[in-house]
Design a protein around this motif. Structure first.
Motif, mmCIF file in Angstrom:
data_model
loop_
_atom_site.group_PDB
_atom_site.id
_atom_site.type_symbol
_atom_site.label_atom_id
_atom_site.label_comp_id
_atom_site.label_asym_id
_atom_site.label_seq_id
_atom_site.Cartn_x
_atom_site.Cartn_y
_atom_site.Cartn_z
ATOM 1 N N GLU A 202 0.995 -0.970 -0.101
ATOM 2 C CA GLU A 202 0.501 0.200 -0.249
ATOM 3 C C GLU A 202 1.077 0.939 0.131
ATOM 4 O OE1 GLU A 202 -3.067 1.958 2.479
ATOM 5 O OE2 GLU A 202 -2.961 0.078 3.807
ATOM 6 N N LEU A 203 2.391 1.437 0.753
ATOM 7 C CA LEU A 203 2.488 2.012 1.381
ATOM 8 C C LEU A 203 3.265 3.336 -1.032
ATOM 9 C CD1 LEU A 203 4.165 3.897 2.752
ATOM 10 C CD2 LEU A 203 6.358 2.460 2.698
ATOM 11 N N VAL A 204 3.923 1.839 -1.288
ATOM 12 C CA VAL A 204 4.495 1.619 -2.819
ATOM 13 C C VAL A 204 2.782 2.368 -3.762
ATOM 14 C CG1 VAL A 204 5.145 0.437 -4.848
ATOM 15 C CG2 VAL A 204 5.942 0.444 -2.571
ATOM 16 N N ASP A 205 2.070 1.742 -3.292
ATOM 17 C CA ASP A 205 0.469 1.936 -4.541
ATOM 18 C C ASP A 205 0.727 3.963 -4.024
ATOM 19 O OD1 ASP A 205 0.863 -0.295 -5.366
ATOM 20 O OD2 ASP A 205 -0.509 -0.920 -4.397
ATOM 21 N N ARG A 206 0.632 3.839 -2.633
ATOM 22 C CA ARG A 206 0.057 5.466 -2.520
ATOM 23 C C ARG A 206 1.235 6.294 -3.109
ATOM 24 N NH1 ARG A 206 -2.418 9.500 -2.338
ATOM 25 N NH2 ARG A 206 -3.163 10.730 -1.412
ATOM 26 N N LEU A 207 2.801 6.645 -3.597
ATOM 27 C CA LEU A 207 3.373 6.991 -3.286
ATOM 28 C C LEU A 207 3.422 6.885 -5.071
ATOM 29 C CD1 LEU A 207 6.363 5.471 -1.068
ATOM 30 C CD2 LEU A 207 5.287 8.230 -0.671
ATOM 31 N N GLU A 208 3.394 6.157 -5.635
ATOM 32 C CA GLU A 208 3.142 6.199 -7.172
ATOM 33 C C GLU A 208 2.408 6.951 -7.396
ATOM 34 O OE1 GLU A 208 6.193 1.731 -8.485
ATOM 35 O OE2 GLU A 208 3.391 1.590 -8.508
ATOM 36 N N GLU A 209 1.110 6.936 -6.795
ATOM 37 C CA GLU A 209 -0.317 7.321 -6.920
ATOM 38 C C GLU A 209 0.488 8.878 -7.203
ATOM 39 O OE1 GLU A 209 -3.572 6.771 -4.632
ATOM 40 O OE2 GLU A 209 -3.086 4.897 -5.190
ATOM 41 N N VAL A 210 1.303 9.547 -6.764
ATOM 42 C CA VAL A 210 0.634 11.111 -6.268
ATOM 43 C C VAL A 210 2.487 11.429 -6.829
ATOM 44 C CG1 VAL A 210 0.214 11.313 -4.065
ATOM 45 C CG2 VAL A 210 2.522 10.735 -4.014
ATOM 46 N N GLY A 211 2.647 10.531 -8.344
ATOM 47 C CA GLY A 211 4.218 10.488 -8.951
ATOM 48 C C GLY A 211 5.539 10.757 -8.508
ATOM 49 N N LEU A 212 5.985 9.732 -7.278
ATOM 50 C CA LEU A 212 6.887 8.805 -7.294
ATOM 51 C C LEU A 212 7.375 8.106 -7.856
ATOM 52 C CD1 LEU A 212 6.205 10.792 -3.143
ATOM 53 C CD2 LEU A 212 7.768 11.732 -5.508
#
Length: 354
Positions: A202-212
């Motif tokens: 979930e951590l990785v998915d959320r960070l990718e959602e904001v363009g990281l």
């Protein structure tokens, strides 16, 4: 002077790297003894520090006692031949025990209040115990405090200048925004019963959602679904990466503090608060620690929010930190020399002064 430095963790290599160089340049005889632990030996070799390995890694808390006993016995045999003036270490269990047997002086550097087993075994035998001013335990007359953090022994700008070429080596473009995520193994003696992020996926998915872009560093094996995010770089280049990152999320306090003193906002998710993590948050706003219920959610949302703030803000906060905190390498060298010299001249311990 004859000085022994003991190394039992990768962070110890970073901390003592520059003091070893300076003490040697000042004409002292420095001997380095190490125990295998993670990439500690790799770092000693990368920095071309002459050393001898006295014991291997421990695979569990049960085997740690055996490995530690082997390490101490071998250190004692080597130290008898060297006849050191000073033995120094971080934590310092072996260093303090061996120095007390040989009547050498011992100086221990430490910053981890909750490592009660290490402090119980080491502190009573140490001659001097150096801690940051923010260390929350009172040790007594042996204690010397200083305005700094372990990380400023090797990441102070007088000691370290990051290289942006690290981006290319991990597959990043010059303008990529990215987060470094550090997961702990939770195998240390003071980690029993604790944990950090609830769900790394979930951590990785959320960070990718904001363009990281996400770069994952895990002690031991990473979660199988996240193996593709695990990056590979030389152990001595990790600090370059922390300096370049937009945000660092870490279950380990050292990685979080390293990012903070480099001016990269750090989110520290761990039930164990330390004096230095608290100060880096309260005084400088460069580290944000989360524990207790919902620590995962609160930490992740903080990570998302900080990347939206201007980079100048983090640079300004770091500049204030550097104005108020010292180059810890200079302090380490001064303390070691001041402890040894009176003993050499008169056979008496040094006076403890900060």
């Amino acid at each position: 002077m004859r000085i022994i430095v003991t190394i039992q963790h990768p962070g110890h290599v970073h901390f003592f790297r520059h003091p070893i160089t300076e003490l040697t340049a000042r004409g002292h005889e420095v001997h380095v003894f190490a125990r295998e632990n993670d990439v500690a030996i790799d770092l000693l070799e990368a920095y071309d520090i002459d050393h001898e390995v006295l014991a291997g890694e421990s695979g569990s808390l049960v085997s740690l006692a055996t490995v530690q006993a082997t390490y101490e016995a071998r250190l004692l045999r080597r130290a008898r031949r060297i006849d050191p003036d000073v033995i120094t270490a971080i934590g310092g269990v072996a260093a303090a025990h061996v120095s007390s047997i040989l009547r050498a002086q011992s100086i221990v550097f430490y910053d981890t209040e909750h490592a009660t087993l290490i402090t119980a075994l080491g502190y009573p035998f140490a001659d001097v115990i150096c801690t940051p001013e923010c260390y929350r335990e009172e040790i007594g007359s042996k204690q010397v405090t200083y305005p700094g953090y372990h990380e400023l022994a090797y990441l102070h700008p007088d000691r370290f200048e990051p290289e942006s070429s690290i981006r290319e080596s991990v597959g990043l473009e010059p303008d990529d925004s990215f987060a470094v995520v550090r997961l702990s193994s939770w195998k240390a003696s003071h980690d029993v019963g604790h944990g950090g992020f609830d769900d790394p996926q979930e951590l990785v998915d959320r960070l990718e959602e904001v363009g990281l872009e996400v770069l994952l560093s895990a002690e031991g094996e990473p979660p199988a679904a996240l193996e593709a995010y695990q990056f590979s770089t030389a152990p001595d280049r990790m600090h370059d990466l922390l300096a370049e990152a937009d945000v660092v999320l870490s279950e380990g306090a050292t990685t979080a503090a390293e990012a903070a003193v480099l001016g990269t906002p750090a989110v520290y998710v761990n039930p164990l608060s330390l004096g230095y993590t608290r100060e880096l948050e309260a005084e400088y706003g460069l580290l944000f620690e989360y524990n207790g219920e919902n620590r995962h959610v609160r930490g992740l949302e903080r990570a998302v929010s900080v990347v939206k703030q201007p980079a100048d803000e983090w640079r300004d906060r770091r500049e204030r930190l550097l104005e108020e905190r010292l180059d810890v390498t200079a302090f380490v060298v001064r303390q070691i020399e001041s402890l040894a010299q009176p003993q050499m001249a008169a056979g008496t311990p040094a006076t403890n002064t900060g």
